[in-house]
Design a protein around this motif. Sequence first.
Motif, PDB file in Angstrom:
ATOM      1  N   ALA A  28       0.841  -1.191   0.000  1.00  0.00           N
ATOM      2  CA  ALA A  28       0.000   0.000   0.000  1.00  0.00           C
ATOM      3  C   ALA A  28       0.877   1.243   0.000  1.00  0.00           C
ATOM      4  CB  ALA A  28      -0.908   0.001   1.211  1.00  0.00           C
ATOM      5  N   ALA A  29       0.608   2.163  -0.914  1.00  0.00           N
ATOM      6  CA  ALA A  29       1.339   3.428  -0.926  1.00  0.00           C
ATOM      7  C   ALA A  29       0.769   4.337   0.152  1.00  0.00           C
ATOM      8  CB  ALA A  29       1.226   4.082  -2.296  1.00  0.00           C
ATOM      9  N   ILE A  30      -0.539   4.293   0.297  1.00  0.00           N
ATOM     10  CA  ILE A  30      -1.207   5.074   1.341  1.00  0.00           C
ATOM     11  C   ILE A  30      -2.128   4.131   2.096  1.00  0.00           C
ATOM     12  CG2 ILE A  30      -2.805   6.977   1.825  1.00  0.00           C
ATOM     13  CD1 ILE A  30      -1.924   8.289  -0.764  1.00  0.00           C
ATOM     14  N   GLU A  31      -2.013   4.116   3.400  1.00  0.00           N
ATOM     15  CA  GLU A  31      -2.901   3.285   4.198  1.00  0.00           C
ATOM     16  C   GLU A  31      -3.443   4.111   5.356  1.00  0.00           C
ATOM     17  OE1 GLU A  31      -1.541  -0.630   5.098  1.00  0.00           O
ATOM     18  OE2 GLU A  31      -3.681  -1.126   5.096  1.00  0.00           O
ATOM     19  N   GLY A  64     -13.593   8.660  11.358  1.00  0.00           N
ATOM     20  CA  GLY A  64     -13.235   7.251  11.310  1.00  0.00           C
ATOM     21  C   GLY A  64     -13.309   6.692   9.899  1.00  0.00           C
ATOM     22  N   ILE A  65     -12.265   6.912   9.120  1.00  0.00           N
ATOM     23  CA  ILE A  65     -12.308   6.376   7.758  1.00  0.00           C
ATOM     24  C   ILE A  65     -11.094   5.486   7.486  1.00  0.00           C
ATOM     25  CG2 ILE A  65     -13.571   8.405   6.920  1.00  0.00           C
ATOM     26  CD1 ILE A  65     -11.090   9.211   5.417  1.00  0.00           C
ATOM     27  N   ASP A  66     -11.277   4.540   6.582  1.00  0.00           N
ATOM     28  CA  ASP A  66     -10.223   3.619   6.165  1.00  0.00           C
ATOM     29  C   ASP A  66     -10.017   3.765   4.659  1.00  0.00           C
ATOM     30  OD1 ASP A  66      -9.973   2.099   8.714  1.00  0.00           O
ATOM     31  OD2 ASP A  66     -12.073   1.647   8.268  1.00  0.00           O
ATOM     32  N   LEU A  67      -8.753   3.794   4.252  1.00  0.00           N
ATOM     33  CA  LEU A  67      -8.430   3.875   2.830  1.00  0.00           C
ATOM     34  C   LEU A  67      -7.182   3.040   2.588  1.00  0.00           C
ATOM     35  CD1 LEU A  67      -8.518   7.729   2.091  1.00  0.00           C
ATOM     36  CD2 LEU A  67     -10.247   6.069   1.410  1.00  0.00           C
ATOM     37  N   ARG A  68      -7.084   2.477   1.402  1.00  0.00           N
ATOM     38  CA  ARG A  68      -5.869   1.782   1.026  1.00  0.00           C
ATOM     39  C   ARG A  68      -5.635   2.040  -0.452  1.00  0.00           C
ATOM     40  NH1 ARG A  68      -2.554  -2.861   2.392  1.00  0.00           N
ATOM     41  NH2 ARG A  68      -1.981  -3.679   0.359  1.00  0.00           N
ATOM     42  N   ILE A  69      -4.512   2.644  -0.748  1.00  0.00           N
ATOM     43  CA  ILE A  69      -4.221   2.989  -2.142  1.00  0.00           C
ATOM     44  C   ILE A  69      -2.896   2.343  -2.528  1.00  0.00           C
ATOM     45  CG2 ILE A  69      -3.832   4.885  -3.763  1.00  0.00           C
ATOM     46  CD1 ILE A  69      -5.443   6.602  -1.640  1.00  0.00           C
ATOM     47  N   GLY A 109      -7.407  10.804  15.857  1.00  0.00           N
ATOM     48  CA  GLY A 109      -7.481   9.382  16.129  1.00  0.00           C
ATOM     49  C   GLY A 109      -7.157   8.600  14.873  1.00  0.00           C
ATOM     50  N   GLY A 110      -6.775   7.330  15.044  1.00  0.00           N
ATOM     51  CA  GLY A 110      -6.459   6.506  13.882  1.00  0.00           C
ATOM     52  C   GLY A 110      -5.060   6.759  13.358  1.00  0.00           C
ATOM     53  N   THR A 111      -4.708   6.101  12.259  1.00  0.00           N
ATOM     54  CA  THR A 111      -3.351   6.221  11.737  1.00  0.00           C
ATOM     55  C   THR A 111      -3.350   6.511  10.238  1.00  0.00           C
ATOM     56  OG1 THR A 111      -3.276   3.853  11.329  1.00  0.00           O
ATOM     57  CG2 THR A 111      -2.327   4.621  13.407  1.00  0.00           C
ATOM     58  N   VAL A 112      -2.294   7.193   9.818  1.00  0.00           N
ATOM     59  CA  VAL A 112      -2.026   7.401   8.392  1.00  0.00           C
ATOM     60  C   VAL A 112      -0.627   6.860   8.131  1.00  0.00           C
ATOM     61  CG1 VAL A 112      -1.757   9.076   6.540  1.00  0.00           C
ATOM     62  CG2 VAL A 112      -3.357   9.539   8.386  1.00  0.00           C
ATOM     63  N   ARG A 113      -0.475   6.067   7.107  1.00  0.00           N
ATOM     64  CA  ARG A 113       0.854   5.622   6.690  1.00  0.00           C
ATOM     65  C   ARG A 113       1.015   5.920   5.205  1.00  0.00           C
ATOM     66  NH1 ARG A 113       1.477   5.837  11.010  1.00  0.00           N
ATOM     67  NH2 ARG A 113       2.043   4.357  12.637  1.00  0.00           N
ATOM     68  N   VAL A 114       2.059   6.684   4.892  1.00  0.00           N
ATOM     69  CA  VAL A 114       2.381   6.944   3.498  1.00  0.00           C
ATOM     70  C   VAL A 114       3.723   6.294   3.228  1.00  0.00           C
ATOM     71  CG1 VAL A 114       2.881   8.713   1.781  1.00  0.00           C
ATOM     72  CG2 VAL A 114       1.054   9.075   3.436  1.00  0.00           C
TER      73      VAL A 114
END
Lengths: 271, 330
Positions: free
Chosen positions: B18-21, B53-58, B89-94
């Motif tokens: 995942a480039a963006i999670e 509260g959102i989830d994404l995976r790119i 809240g939550g996490t971002v990973r690039v």
Amino acid sequence: MTTTTTTTNRVTTGRGPALRRFGALVRTETTILLRNRTAVFTAVALPLFMTFAFSGMDIGGAGLGALLATMLVVSSLMFVVYYTLVTSLVGRREQLVLKRLLAGEPDPIEILIAPAVPLWALLVIQSALGVGAALLLGAPLPNPWALALAVVAGAAAWTALAVASAALTRTVEAAQLTTLPLILLSLLFSGFSVPLGALPGPVQTLAHLLPMTPVVDLVRLAFTGVGADGRAVAGGADALLAAGAMVLPLLGWTALAMWGGLRWFRWEQRS
Amino acid sequence: MTATDIIAPGGRPAVDEAAIEVRGLRRSYVAQRRFNPLTGFSRATAHFEAVRGIDLRIARGELFALLGTNGAGKTSTVELVEGLSRPSGGTVRVLGHDPFTERRLVRHRTGVVLQSSGFPPGLTVREQARYWAGTLTAPRPSDPLLEAVGLAGRLDVQTAQLSGGERRRLDIALAIMGEPEVLILDEPTTGLDPESRRMVWALIRELVDSGVAVLLTTHYLEEAESLADRLAIMHAGRIARTGTMAELVADQPAQISFGRPADLNLASLALPGARLSVDDDAVRIETTTMQRSLAALLAWAGDVQLTDLQARSASLEQVFLAIANTEEPS
């Protein structure tokens, strides 16, 4: 025309990229400043004007030469470094330039400090002019290193204070108001508009903890060899100790203001 | 020289990483503060939660479009992915890193087009490009890049004098100057004329083909339809629907409409699995099996000419409007 794709080294550890980046920011800030005639004029003219306006004052028996140098260093710090930096940071925020940079590679502290660098250059030039004039007028300069301390520690403190003030300033127009408290406090309690000796003891002590009084003290130490309490300081170690006590509050202001500024800085104007 | 030569950076291997999670992402803003005159500090008394509260995976080489009504939380979400603000809240990973706390590990691998250009005053296009290149770890030569976005003849023009479209194209040129592996485009074609828009689309497609992951927000549904591999529609801080175009429209009915014929009895029109509604002189049919319904309809009409006959498969606009019209959950 063909384009060759080179394999680029994508490692950013080490100081190289950061220095190059900071250099690019400083170069552009300098270009922008020099193209802004009004800003340059204000930055150059205000300290000169202040110096003439206050040149009739007497600061603790120092001669006219030392007074001129003090005035130039003080008003340069206040108007060139502090005021100009506050307005330019707030202006850049309104233009969303800061947001663009923050979304790019530069670190927050690089973005905030880069516009100060050309102002430091102006400060050094004006201080040098003041010292040159003092020497021409025959003022003795027993502790020249204290002068360098005044300029360097003063620049650090007032740059940090500008970042903190910019953090608390919403618009460029508001900057005229938000910068006023520090400018007024400095003018009142640095010992050249009201003689500090005329104030009650505790107030005097507090005055020496303000961010401008130690700068005045350092310049006076450089020219007259007199300490913060107005008594002559012997050269060598005693003078160094006295200067150290003057630099400490400036370092304190630098750390405190930078910490608060970075913590509260808004990178985008919120309505 | 074509744009292709310039834009495709020597093809990176497409890795299935995942480039963006984004996981459980939340962002709230202080809506009201109370100032305490004794301590001099103001305390937050009310919050507004823009992202709930959102989830994404790119993935790499994928273009993901984030759509939403105004105030749905798109820009807040994008700013969190850009690392401009810290999530509540939550996490971002690039590319595996937190873009806010680990900016040094991420920034040189991402490119961003903000809604606002943020060009400092008084610089020409050439100076702005040189300035930006100076802030990048590994910049590509700017002249070919500016030529590729059609600014070759505008190098000595002040950025303030550029048209909206030119400014946007300069923005995009700067965003890809550092050969990013992840590109974030916040409404990149707003205000562009159709020609400039096509130019930008072509640029974006080439970047995606070369393995760049793109997160795009847009108000133009046709832009998302034309570019996106997958998309999400945000509403009131949440992701209301996500998937490929086909998946998104799959559960939406196709629509058939025609003018109500005077000499036919609607009651005798049998359309299994379809919903029929009559509005004055217009008849509307919503169906999940458009071809079957059409065949039945035409057989029923026989020789009678149906006026204004239209048949449309489900569109993104339909999905979008269906979501926009739902009540905001609180």
